[in-house]
Each structure stands twice: as C-alpha cells, then as structure tokens.
Design a protein around this motif. Structure first.
Motif, mmCIF file in Angstrom:
data_model
loop_
_atom_site.group_PDB
_atom_site.id
_atom_site.type_symbol
_atom_site.label_atom_id
_atom_site.label_comp_id
_atom_site.label_asym_id
_atom_site.label_seq_id
_atom_site.Cartn_x
_atom_site.Cartn_y
_atom_site.Cartn_z
ATOM 1 N N HIS A 1 0.826 -1.208 0.000
ATOM 2 C CA HIS A 1 0.000 0.000 0.000
ATOM 3 C C HIS A 1 0.859 1.256 0.000
ATOM 4 O O HIS A 1 0.622 2.194 -0.763
ATOM 5 C CB HIS A 1 -0.927 -0.011 1.219
ATOM 6 N N LEU A 2 1.842 1.316 0.909
ATOM 7 C CA LEU A 2 2.836 2.392 1.006
ATOM 8 C C LEU A 2 2.284 3.720 1.512
ATOM 9 O O LEU A 2 2.994 4.720 1.493
ATOM 10 C CB LEU A 2 3.558 2.601 -0.345
ATOM 11 N N ASP A 3 1.039 3.752 1.964
ATOM 12 C CA ASP A 3 0.535 4.990 2.579
ATOM 13 C C ASP A 3 -0.531 4.663 3.634
ATOM 14 O O ASP A 3 -1.582 5.292 3.679
ATOM 15 C CB ASP A 3 -0.026 5.941 1.526
ATOM 16 N N LEU A 4 -0.235 3.682 4.478
ATOM 17 C CA LEU A 4 -1.164 3.311 5.548
ATOM 18 C C LEU A 4 -1.044 4.324 6.682
ATOM 19 O O LEU A 4 0.032 4.550 7.227
ATOM 20 C CB LEU A 4 -0.844 1.897 6.057
ATOM 21 N N LYS A 5 -2.167 4.939 7.030
ATOM 22 C CA LYS A 5 -2.224 5.971 8.064
ATOM 23 C C LYS A 5 -3.684 6.150 8.461
ATOM 24 O O LYS A 5 -4.591 5.648 7.788
ATOM 25 C CB LYS A 5 -1.636 7.282 7.543
ATOM 26 N N PRO A 6 -3.977 6.853 9.550
ATOM 27 C CA PRO A 6 -5.371 6.978 10.016
ATOM 28 C C PRO A 6 -6.301 7.608 8.992
ATOM 29 O O PRO A 6 -7.490 7.299 8.972
ATOM 30 C CB PRO A 6 -5.240 7.866 11.261
ATOM 31 N N GLN A 7 -5.789 8.481 8.142
ATOM 32 C CA GLN A 7 -6.637 9.119 7.139
ATOM 33 C C GLN A 7 -7.051 8.161 6.030
ATOM 34 O O GLN A 7 -8.000 8.442 5.298
ATOM 35 C CB GLN A 7 -5.918 10.330 6.527
ATOM 36 N N ASN A 8 -6.341 7.045 5.890
ATOM 37 C CA ASN A 8 -6.640 6.087 4.828
ATOM 38 C C ASN A 8 -7.298 4.815 5.348
ATOM 39 O O ASN A 8 -7.359 3.813 4.641
ATOM 40 C CB ASN A 8 -5.374 5.751 4.042
ATOM 41 N N ILE A 9 -7.777 4.870 6.581
ATOM 42 C CA ILE A 9 -8.579 3.787 7.144
ATOM 43 C C ILE A 9 -9.929 4.380 7.524
ATOM 44 O O ILE A 9 -10.004 5.252 8.390
ATOM 45 C CB ILE A 9 -7.919 3.159 8.382
ATOM 46 N N LEU A 10 -10.984 3.933 6.865
ATOM 47 C CA LEU A 10 -12.326 4.458 7.124
ATOM 48 C C LEU A 10 -13.132 3.481 7.970
ATOM 49 O O LEU A 10 -12.771 2.319 8.120
ATOM 50 C CB LEU A 10 -13.051 4.717 5.802
ATOM 51 N N LEU A 11 -14.242 3.982 8.500
ATOM 52 C CA LEU A 11 -15.167 3.169 9.293
ATOM 53 C C LEU A 11 -16.517 3.112 8.607
ATOM 54 O O LEU A 11 -17.006 4.112 8.084
ATOM 55 C CB LEU A 11 -15.331 3.766 10.693
ATOM 56 N N THR A 12 -17.133 1.929 8.629
ATOM 57 C CA THR A 12 -18.465 1.799 8.045
ATOM 58 C C THR A 12 -19.501 2.553 8.861
ATOM 59 O O THR A 12 -20.516 2.988 8.322
ATOM 60 C CB THR A 12 -18.868 0.324 7.941
ATOM 61 N N SER A 13 -19.277 2.703 10.149
ATOM 62 C CA SER A 13 -20.146 3.524 10.996
ATOM 63 C C SER A 13 -19.346 3.989 12.196
ATOM 64 O O SER A 13 -18.369 3.343 12.596
ATOM 65 C CB SER A 13 -21.389 2.744 11.444
ATOM 66 N N LYS A 14 -19.735 5.109 12.757
ATOM 67 C CA LYS A 14 -19.024 5.674 13.896
ATOM 68 C C LYS A 14 -19.647 5.249 15.213
ATOM 69 O O LYS A 14 -18.943 4.973 16.194
ATOM 70 C CB LYS A 14 -18.986 7.200 13.795
ATOM 71 N N SER A 15 -20.978 5.205 15.279
ATOM 72 C CA SER A 15 -21.675 4.809 16.505
ATOM 73 C C SER A 15 -22.900 3.981 16.143
ATOM 74 O O SER A 15 -23.862 4.525 15.580
ATOM 75 C CB SER A 15 -22.079 6.043 17.320
ATOM 76 N N PRO A 16 -22.881 2.691 16.413
ATOM 77 C CA PRO A 16 -21.796 1.935 17.048
ATOM 78 C C PRO A 16 -20.590 1.841 16.125
ATOM 79 O O PRO A 16 -20.716 1.956 14.915
ATOM 80 C CB PRO A 16 -22.417 0.550 17.274
#
Length: 413
Positions: free
Chosen positions: A180-195
């Motif tokens: 990938h070469l650019d793994l960081k928090p901005q490039n990991i998304l969540l399908t939902s925040k709560s829950p």
C-alpha cells in the motif's frame, strides 16, 4: 493520495489470484504490470456518458480534497444508494497520469472480494478527469477518533478489533504482491461511527506490485509513517507497510504520533535514529501486550519486523472480546474472508442478535481522498491546551505535497 512520481525500475510479475469467494477464474492473469510496479490492464468498463445522468451530487461539504483529486458524496438516481465519487485529474504537473489512475483501479479490482478494502462500483472518464464511484463509509476516517479527547477516543479493545481487520486486509494485499505504502489513520475508514463499525482500507494511489526477485526503490508516503528504508532509499518490501502499521497502532492507542518532530527534518531524524518512547502517562492504560505488539513492528531492519500473518498470531490479538466483523460475516452468509481469525466464530448468538439492528447502518461505506497530511503535535491535549486545539486541528488538514524524491542526503542515517 494521488501519485506524482514517474514509474521506474524493472517490471514485476502480475499478482497471484486471490482466493476470494466468488472470484472470477484467472482474473488476475489478465492484468500485466508496467515498469515501476504499476498494473496497466483493468476489467471495469470505463463509461464515457456524463456522470450526472446516473448520479446526483449530495449538497454540503466535500468528503475530501487533495492536490489532484476531490471526493464528493453522490446518490445513484435509479436506486437512491449513496456512493463516494472520487474525481481525479488525468494531467498533473504537465504530465499525463492516466496510467497511474488505471493502476489504482486495477488494485481495487484485485481486492474486490476482500471485506476490508473499499469497493469500486463504476468508473467514468471525461476529457480531463476520471471518476471512481466507490463505497460510502458513513463512519469517516479513524483519524477523527485518534485526535479525540481520552473519553471519546478508541479503547484498547476497539483498537484490537480494528487492528485485526487492518492486518487481515493488508495480509491479503501482501499475499497478492501489493504494498500500500501509505497506511495511516486518514486512509482507514469506518463503516459507521456509533456503534463503531468495521474498517475499509482506501487510497491505493501510491501502491505498488512487488516481486521478491526484483528491487523497487522509491521515496513516497506520509512523513510520520514512512519506514527507515524509505529514507535511506533501500528496497521497498511488504515490511515497509508493517512499519506504518506499527506507527498506526501507536497512534490509535495513545493519540500521539511517535516520530513527529517540529519539521520534516526532525521527523526523518527521529525515524532514522529510532527515537521512540513507550513510557509516560499515555501508556498508563495500555497493556504490556499491546506495547510488545508495537515493538515487533517498529524495528529498523525490515527483515526483523513481524509480517501481517505473524501479527495476527500475536498474543495481543489472539483473544478478542468481539467478533472480527459487525457487518461482513452476516452479509456473506456467515463466511469470513480467507484470513479471518477463528475467534470471529466464537461470538455468542446473543451478542449477534443484540447488534443485528445496528448492522444495517454499518454496511454503508465511504472513501476519502487525502494527500500526504502532516499531523501536528500531540493529538490529545490537556484541558489547559484546549484553547489552541481548533487551530492545531486546522493545521493538520493543510495537505502537503507527497513525499516523492525530496529527502536530502544529509538526513539519511
């Protein structure tokens, strides 16, 4: 992030076909990589009709913006389904970069059967840009929780579950020779925040296809997350991603960027000299096993770092309080991905029923385009520092140029 580098180096082989449920036979053999680790063939039909005939853009702010791309939420007119449309300029700094976009599409195709990678829906092309229609992840970036105050930030059990998903996604990519070469928090998304939902790995603009018998050397990534071998211009490998995952785990658990300096020079020196701390009040609530997990990854020699598969066997991740996935296991008819851990099956039936009403919300996904952001300072701040928090956060989102062939030699150690 959109790549701006010129491809170089010998051509690696096509990736191995992934063992995916429902995958087309021999689909990966159709993709032939270009020099510099880029794929050049795709299966997705590129539509030439106007994008607005089938989609309408949602009002409101953009989901994300970079130097050469912008992501907007859109609605498919005939189904009313939500998607994220990534508008990517084909010409950048006077150069035709269409093939770099084709490569990104090809990698998304390769990973289409993996639950932890964002799904590509359609592709459109105009005279000046290409439009990738992607899943919409309603939970946004995990970066938001990383910079949140302690009571709103990730708990260790949350990080453990999400990290297993990240590792399973990365393990799949690595088995198919993709880094990938650019793994960081901005490039990991969540399908939902709560829950708290499941993760989706996004932004493959800097990804490359690897071959063990050939070397690939490039300076790319986001300053805080780049591995020492990037700075010393040594060969890139799957271990390069594993360093970034170590930094990612550190940030998710503590809210602190471990190698961040006052400027890029200091950051690069901290990485090269392994200036990292595992003590202080930010580690008071972190288990020793979690710290040991990070230490297996933040190792200077790439060959000494744990692999994704080895990380999944680490004691910190062997026992889980929750199923590995909230949404995928049920939507796939109870089947998990080929790298899903067995503890996903040990979740109680009662727990699944309690979460059933939440799963419909967690299935939607989104993709954000972020160009080499440079996080500033300690993420979580004390009460005394809250007055300056908004100013600091705004600076975090002043996107910088990608880190490409710009590191002076005197910073290499």
């Amino acid at each position: 992030m959109s790549p701006e580098e010129k491809p170089g180096g010998p051509p690696p082989p096509p990736p191995q076909a992934g063992r995916c449920r429902g995958a087309r036979p021999q689909q990966q053999q159709q993709q032939q990589p270009r020099r510099g680790g880029l794929l050049s063939e795709i299966r997705t039909a590129i539509r030439s009709e106007p994008f607005h005939l089938r989609y309408r853009l949602s009002p409101g702010r953009e989901l994300g913006r970079g130097k050469f791309a912008v992501v907007k939420k859109c609605i498919q007119k005939d189904t009313e389904k939500e998607f994220a449309a990534k508008f990517m300029r084909k010409r950048r700094k006077g150069q035709d970069c269409r093939m770099e976009i084709i490569h990104e599409i090809a990698v998304l195709e390769l990973a289409q059967c993996n639950p932890w990678v964002i799904n590509l829906h359609e592709v459109y092309e105009t005279a000046t840009e290409m439009i990738l229609v992607l899943e919409y992840a309603a939970g946004g970036e995990i970066f938001d929780q990383c910079v949140a105050e302690r009571e709103e930030a990730f708990k260790e059990k949350d990080v453990k579950r999400l990290m297993k998903q990240i590792l399973e996604g990365v393990s799949f990519l690595h088995r198919n020779n993709v880094v990938h070469l650019d793994l960081k928090p901005q490039n990991i998304l969540l399908t939902s925040k709560s829950p708290l939902g499941d993760i989706k790995i996004v932004d493959f603009g800097l990804s490359r296809i690897m071959k063990s018998s050939e070397e690939l050397r490039e300076i790319m990534g986001t300053p805080e997350y780049v591995a020492p071998e990037i700075l010393s211009y040594d060969p890139i490998s799957t271990a390069t991603d594993m360093w970034s995952i170590g930094v990612l785990a550190y940030v998710m658990l503590t809210g602190i960027s471990p190698f961040l300096g006052d400027d890029k020079q200091e950051t690069f020196l901290n990485i090269s000299q392994m200036n990292v701390s595992y003590s202080g009040e930010d580690f008071d609530l972190i288990s020793e096993s979690a710290v040991d997990f990070i230490k297996t990854l933040l190792v200077k020699k790439p060959e000494d770092r744990a692999t994704a598969e080895e990380c999944l066997q680490h004691p910190w991740l062997e026992q889980s309080d929750e199923p590995i996935s909230r949404a995928w296991n049920e939507s796939a008819g109870g089947e998990s991905s080929d790298v899903t851990q067995q503890d996903a099956d040990s979740a109680s039936e009662k727990s699944v029923d309690a979460e059933k009403t939440e799963e419909d919300e967690s299935i939607v996904t989104e993709e954000l385009i972020v160009v080499a952001s440079y996080t500033l300072g300690q993420c979580r701040q004390s009460e005394k520092e809250k007055a300056t928090e908004q100013k600091a956060i705004s600076k975090r989102f002043k996107f910088e140029e990608p880190l490409l062939q710009e590191i002076p030699g005197e910073f290499i150690y």
